[in-house]
Scaffold this motif. Structure first.
Motif, mmCIF file in Angstrom:
data_model
loop_
_atom_site.group_PDB
_atom_site.id
_atom_site.type_symbol
_atom_site.label_atom_id
_atom_site.label_comp_id
_atom_site.label_asym_id
_atom_site.label_seq_id
_atom_site.Cartn_x
_atom_site.Cartn_y
_atom_site.Cartn_z
ATOM 1 N N LEU A 53 0.930 -1.149 -0.166
ATOM 2 C CA LEU A 53 0.084 -0.299 -0.117
ATOM 3 C C LEU A 53 1.273 0.845 -0.045
ATOM 4 N N TYR A 57 0.911 4.254 -2.858
ATOM 5 C CA TYR A 57 0.530 5.515 -2.018
ATOM 6 C C TYR A 57 1.410 6.333 -2.979
ATOM 7 N N THR A 58 2.297 5.657 -2.959
ATOM 8 C CA THR A 58 3.428 6.960 -2.866
ATOM 9 C C THR A 58 3.623 7.119 -4.580
ATOM 10 N N ASN A 60 1.396 7.004 -6.465
ATOM 11 C CA ASN A 60 -0.442 7.386 -7.473
ATOM 12 C C ASN A 60 0.443 8.858 -7.310
ATOM 13 N N SER A 61 0.990 9.267 -5.812
ATOM 14 C CA SER A 61 1.220 10.618 -5.276
ATOM 15 C C SER A 61 2.564 11.492 -6.283
ATOM 16 N N LEU A 83 -6.258 7.110 -4.966
ATOM 17 C CA LEU A 83 -5.784 7.490 -4.407
ATOM 18 C C LEU A 83 -6.500 7.618 -2.613
ATOM 19 N N ILE A 86 -7.119 3.572 -2.147
ATOM 20 C CA ILE A 86 -5.745 2.907 -1.745
ATOM 21 C C ILE A 86 -5.476 3.626 -0.388
ATOM 22 N N ARG A 87 -6.170 5.070 -0.317
ATOM 23 C CA ARG A 87 -6.312 5.389 1.508
ATOM 24 C C ARG A 87 -7.497 4.311 2.110
#
Length: 147
Positions: A53, A57-58, A60-61, A83, A86-87
């Motif tokens: 995850l 997340y990294t 996608n950020s 995002l 993922i959250r």
């Protein structure tokens, strides 16, 4: 880009941004230095999920930031939903981790604790006395029949 090509009011923000980028680069270098399958073998399933995850997340950020640099509004792009997805999974994993950390009740220990906390030495002494004074119920022996 020459130093005069941007407003100097944002110098502090640019320095902060550069520091953040270097920090991300260092973390990614550390993460990428070990083969993924070797890394996953050292982790339990919950930590593997956290790693997956965090990686998703990294990435996608970073893509979100890339879209911003290209003048594309990321809020109108599919990356926003990704995002959020993922959250959602991150919060589920956090709930599982919190549940795993939560104190478990040892029923036997709790019973002993309560029994000893409610112990009254005078009550125990009086029960022993009553048991000693009580005569056992012994049936009288039968007499032999006279023939």
């Amino acid at each position: 880009m020459a130093a005069d090509d941007y407003p100097h009011e944002i110098d502090d923000q640019l320095k902060g941004f550069e520091s953040s980028v270097l920090s991300v680069k260092n973390m990614l270098d550390t993460l990428m230095s070990m083969p993924r399958n070797e890394l996953e073998q050292k982790l339990d399933p919950l930590d593997q999920a956290k790693l997956d995850l965090m990686s998703a997340y990294t990435l996608n950020s970073l893509f979100w930031m890339y879209l911003v640099t290209q003048g594309i509004n990321p809020r109108e792009h599919g990356i926003k939903q990704e995002l959020e997805r993922i959250r959602t999974h991150m919060s589920r994993v956090k709930a599982i981790a919190d549940k795993k950390k939560a104190a478990r009740l040892d029923k036997g220990a709790a019973e002993r604790f309560m029994r000893n906390a409610l112990f009254d030495p005078e009550d125990k002494a009086s029960k022993k006395k009553a048991a000693a004074n009580k005569t056992p119920n012994v049936k009288p022996a039968k007499r032999p029949k006279k023939s």
